[in-house]
Motif scaffolding. Structure first.
Motif, mmCIF file in Angstrom:
data_model
loop_
_atom_site.group_PDB
_atom_site.id
_atom_site.type_symbol
_atom_site.label_atom_id
_atom_site.label_comp_id
_atom_site.label_asym_id
_atom_site.label_seq_id
_atom_site.Cartn_x
_atom_site.Cartn_y
_atom_site.Cartn_z
ATOM 1 N N UNK A 310 0.855 -1.192 0.000
ATOM 2 C CA UNK A 310 0.000 0.000 0.000
ATOM 3 C C UNK A 310 0.886 1.235 0.000
ATOM 4 N N UNK A 311 1.226 1.693 1.211
ATOM 5 C CA UNK A 311 2.182 2.787 1.381
ATOM 6 C C UNK A 311 2.847 2.602 2.737
ATOM 7 N N UNK A 312 3.918 3.329 2.981
ATOM 8 C CA UNK A 312 4.681 3.159 4.219
ATOM 9 C C UNK A 312 3.859 3.507 5.462
ATOM 10 N N UNK A 313 2.846 4.318 5.293
ATOM 11 C CA UNK A 313 2.042 4.730 6.446
ATOM 12 C C UNK A 313 1.128 3.623 6.963
ATOM 13 N N UNK A 314 0.690 2.730 6.078
ATOM 14 C CA UNK A 314 -0.318 1.751 6.515
ATOM 15 C C UNK A 314 0.065 0.291 6.277
ATOM 16 N N UNK A 315 1.193 0.027 5.616
ATOM 17 C CA UNK A 315 1.578 -1.367 5.335
ATOM 18 C C UNK A 315 1.582 -2.238 6.587
ATOM 19 N N UNK A 335 -10.191 0.687 8.021
ATOM 20 C CA UNK A 335 -8.986 1.509 8.051
ATOM 21 C C UNK A 335 -9.093 2.592 6.986
ATOM 22 N N UNK A 336 -8.448 3.695 7.255
ATOM 23 C CA UNK A 336 -8.400 4.775 6.279
ATOM 24 C C UNK A 336 -6.962 5.234 6.099
ATOM 25 N N UNK A 337 -6.602 5.540 4.871
ATOM 26 C CA UNK A 337 -5.280 6.076 4.553
ATOM 27 C C UNK A 337 -5.400 6.789 3.217
ATOM 28 N N UNK A 338 -4.569 7.779 2.993
ATOM 29 C CA UNK A 338 -4.668 8.554 1.747
ATOM 30 C C UNK A 338 -4.428 7.692 0.507
ATOM 31 N N UNK A 339 -3.712 6.558 0.659
ATOM 32 C CA UNK A 339 -3.443 5.716 -0.509
ATOM 33 C C UNK A 339 -4.661 4.889 -0.920
ATOM 34 N N UNK A 342 -6.199 5.794 -4.270
ATOM 35 C CA UNK A 342 -5.480 5.282 -5.441
ATOM 36 C C UNK A 342 -5.864 3.830 -5.713
ATOM 37 N N UNK A 343 -6.006 3.057 -4.632
ATOM 38 C CA UNK A 343 -6.418 1.651 -4.786
ATOM 39 C C UNK A 343 -7.818 1.575 -5.386
ATOM 40 N N UNK A 344 -8.734 2.392 -4.886
ATOM 41 C CA UNK A 344 -10.104 2.382 -5.396
ATOM 42 C C UNK A 344 -10.147 2.712 -6.886
ATOM 43 N N UNK A 345 -9.308 3.655 -7.304
ATOM 44 C CA UNK A 345 -9.236 4.005 -8.727
ATOM 45 C C UNK A 345 -8.660 2.852 -9.540
ATOM 46 N N UNK A 346 -7.658 2.186 -8.971
ATOM 47 C CA UNK A 346 -7.043 1.045 -9.650
ATOM 48 C C UNK A 346 -8.055 -0.081 -9.856
ATOM 49 N N UNK A 347 -8.848 -0.336 -8.833
ATOM 50 C CA UNK A 347 -9.864 -1.392 -8.921
ATOM 51 C C UNK A 347 -10.894 -1.061 -9.987
#
Length: 363
Positions: A310-315, A335-339, A342-347
């Motif tokens: 994901x990202x370093x903040x939530x991995x 969970x919530x994180x700014x990344x 991006x995942x939702x857009x990728x899906x």
């Protein structure tokens, strides 16, 4: 579009080159063992993992080139290992865990090889029997788990194994990877059909009235040629199919990049990425809301360059939550994180199939 032929051609070439690069080592050096917390059929317990060196996966060594994501053949001696040597290696690795007092309460013994434990060309029947006799001496061992391709699952073999460990659960773990034949054959090159798998499952299910035998399947999260959204849908549908066909539990294997594989080549060229950790979390939530059988999400490689990320903040936070949920089979909290955006857009918008198919065409 049929990508099976170019995929097979690439895999043959990749496997041939990978085998040439293997630095052959003696069997004793390739053996390993460790232990950890695990979910048994009776509830939380411990598991002892033992890796035995065998000549190598028969499917990977065949002319097909093997599976598109797997490099376990690199950890094989690529030579015949006698029953005597295998037994000595097992005794040594098993004793290490016994001396650490790892068998103290509900315990599972999980025996890994690079291919199929039930293939007598990899683990001779004599070695199988002696290994089971040793395990049977320990009352706290509740489960014995081995891995096998479905073609080696026969009534005779299962009866022999179960008879050697009366009172213990004998579980056969098979790499189904996906319930979709097109995905399993054309993207993974697994080499067996849904019909082949169901034949093995019928043998296991028919024996359940006489023996404490179980079936587990491994499901690959995001094979090559698979978009993020499709990976989630396939994992959920495959789990539902597994439950319907009589599988007793599921283990998800999110893709990690192994050296010397087609997956690695596509990854290096920017045509493939392992799944987001968000995707594995979504799979867990949907599966545990729709099926009753236990489902474990493997977190090996999470947060690494070659694994789900994901990202370093939530991995780390999400990895820890998934590990905890594996033991108690709960649905992790939100969970919530700014990344996540991006995942939702990728899906919703990504299409890895198009770029990867073009790469296969141009190979």
């Amino acid at each position: 579009m049929n990508t099976q032929q170019p995929l097979e051609n690439m895999l043959k070439d990749i496997r041939k080159k990978a085998l040439k690069r293997i630095d052959k080592k003696p069997p004793s050096v390739l053996a390993a063992s460790w232990s950890g917390d695990d979910l048994l059929y009776s509830g939380p317990g411990r598991a002892i993992f033992i890796v035995l060196p065998t000549p190598g996966c028969a499917w990977a060594l065949a002319g097909s080139g093997g599976c598109s994501m797997c490099s376990y053949i690199a950890d094989s001696p690529l030579q015949k290992v006698s029953s005597k040597e295998l037994l000595e290696i097992f005794k040594e690795q098993f004793q290490r865990q016994v001396e650490k007092q790892e068998i103290n309460g509900p315990t599972a013994i999980k025996i890994f090889v690079s291919g199929s434990f039930l293939n007598p060309e990899e683990i001779p029947e004599e070695a199988q029997k002696e290994i089971f006799k040793i395990i049977n001496e320990y009352d706290d061992v509740e489960e014995v788990v081995v891995e096998s391709r479905p073609e080696y699952v026969t009534e005779e073999v299962l009866r022999d194994c179960c008879t050697l460990i009366p009172g213990k659960i004998f579980e056969v773990a098979m790499g189904l990877e996906s319930a979709d034949d097109k995905i399993r054959l054309n993207r993974i090159n697994k080499g067996f059909t849904q019909k082949d798998f169901e034949k093995a499952m019928k043998i296991i299910n028919d024996l359940k009235s006489d023996f404490n035998v179980r079936a587990k399947v491994y499901l690959l999260v995001k094979p090559v040629l698979t978009s993020e959204g499709e990976a989630i849908e396939d994992a959920v549908k495959s789990t539902q199919y597994a439950e319907e066909i009589g599988v007793d539990r599921v283990s998800f294997c999110p893709s990690t990049i192994h050296k010397g594989t087609l997956m690695e080549i596509l990854w290096r060229r920017g045509s493939y990425q392992p799944p987001w950790i968000w995707s594995t979390l979504e799979i867990i939530r949907r599966v545990r809301s729709s099926v009753k059988i236990p489902a474990i999400m493997d977190t090996a490689g999470f947060g690494t360059r070659r694994g789900p990320y994901n990202c370093k903040k939530c991995n780390s936070k999400l990895k820890d939550a998934i590990i905890k949920s594996n033991i108690n089979q709960t649905i992790p909290e939100e969970f919530e994180c700014e990344c996540k955006v991006k995942w939702e857009a990728d899906v919703e918008f990504s299409d890895m199939t198009r770029s990867t198919t073009n790469l296969l065409k141009n190979h």
